[in-house]
Write an enzyme that holds these catalytic residues in place. Structure first.
Site, PDB file in Angstrom:
ATOM      1  N   ARG A  61       0.883  -1.318   0.066  1.00  0.00           N
ATOM      2  CA  ARG A  61      -0.037   0.035  -0.013  1.00  0.00           C
ATOM      3  C   ARG A  61       1.054   1.381  -0.044  1.00  0.00           C
ATOM      4  NH1 ARG A  61      -3.852   1.743   4.965  1.00  0.00           N
ATOM      5  NH2 ARG A  61      -4.361   4.073   4.196  1.00  0.00           N
ATOM      6  N   ASP A  63       0.320   5.444   0.421  1.00  0.00           N
ATOM      7  CA  ASP A  63      -0.679   6.189   1.121  1.00  0.00           C
ATOM      8  C   ASP A  63      -0.953   7.530  -0.067  1.00  0.00           C
ATOM      9  OD1 ASP A  63      -0.708   4.853   3.261  1.00  0.00           O
ATOM     10  OD2 ASP A  63       1.117   5.852   4.054  1.00  0.00           O
ATOM     11  N   ARG A 207       8.598   8.568   5.556  1.00  0.00           N
ATOM     12  CA  ARG A 207       8.504  10.139   5.566  1.00  0.00           C
ATOM     13  C   ARG A 207       8.804  10.492   7.051  1.00  0.00           C
ATOM     14  NH1 ARG A 207       2.483  10.191   4.492  1.00  0.00           N
ATOM     15  NH2 ARG A 207       2.415  12.423   5.060  1.00  0.00           N
TER      16      ARG A 207
END
Length: 254
Positions: A61, A63, A207
């Site tokens: 996945r 985001d 991040r």
């Protein structure tokens, strides 16, 4: 037969790569998976037993706002597909910010997510005091970044560690251990690229690592601060989670 796709996309307009459900019902937000399945269904005219388009399985996945140059997706279909025709026609159907670059037959044992050995992400930021019209949404850092110091801090992340300090609360998998094989930084002009590759990544991990690097540089902390944060296994010790717009899934290796 099982087919694998290489998929590229710009994540800005999507609520992540994959369809999301709540209480068993699909959440009606645009996703890369949703657009891809609709395009395939439109082309080959087939729905699965749930009356949804053919189900696609992503390598992982990404985001909202995260891009891809190397997302890998698989799906099952019982007829022969001519790769060149399929790629052309699906790309004509897909929105302009999603495209397929390759299609190939893979063994039935292949699984886009479970068969993956590593995933390589790149985070791009701008290191310049003044803005320019073409900067777009990419993060701009106004103070000078010392690439050598940043590299020394990143070196502490190599190998197998518990990365609890760098995960956001949305992590569903209880395992917080990842094995990082690449962690380096380069500066080209006013662009800084941070490269991270590992067997797996936690929710917002890349991040948050970047945010911690910027905290070390912005506050002139010793590079060993990265090691201290890693060993603390405490999200409160790490830096902020930076914008997703400079993050790209570059490659999935099998």
């Amino acid at each position: 037969m099982r087919y694998a796709l290489d998929v590229q996309y710009i994540g800005k307009n999507y609520a992540g790569s994959q369809i999301q459900f709540e209480n068993g019902k699909m959440i009606e937000f645009p996703t890369v998976q949703g657009e891809l399945e609709k395009a395939i269904c439109t082309l080959i005219g087939v729905k699965n037993a749930d009356n949804r388009p053919i189900k696609t399985i992503f390598s992982g996945r990404t985001d909202r706002g995260v891009n891809s140059l190397g997302q890998v997706v698989h799906f099952d279909y019982d007829k022969d597909i001519v790769a060149s025709d399929f790629i052309y026609h699906v790309n004509e159907i897909l929105p302009s910010d999603i495209s397929i670059s390759d299609l190939r037959i893979v063994p039935d044992s292949f699984h886009a997510q479970k068969s993956a050995k590593s995933r390589y992400y790149r985070y791009e930021l701008i290191n310049r005091r003044y803005k320019q019209a073409y900067d777009g949404d990419i993060l701009r850092v106004k103070y000078d970044l010392d690439v050598e110091r940043m590299q020394n801090a990143l070196n502490f992340l190599l190998g197998e560690h518990d990365f609890s300090s760098f995960k956001s609360s949305g992590t569903l998998n209880p395992s917080k251990v990842c094995f990082i094989t690449r962690a380096d930084v380069e500066k080209l002009g006013d662009r800084v690229f941070i490269h991270l590759e590992g067997n797996r990544f936690l929710y917002n991990m890349v991040r948050t690592i970047v945010g911690t690097l910027l905290e070390i540089e912005g506050h002139k902390l010793p590079v060993e601060h990265m090691k201290d944060v890693l060993e603390a296994k405490d999200r409160k010790k790490a830096g902020r989670t930076v914008s997703p717009y400079g993050l790209t899934l570059m490659k999935v290796r099998y």
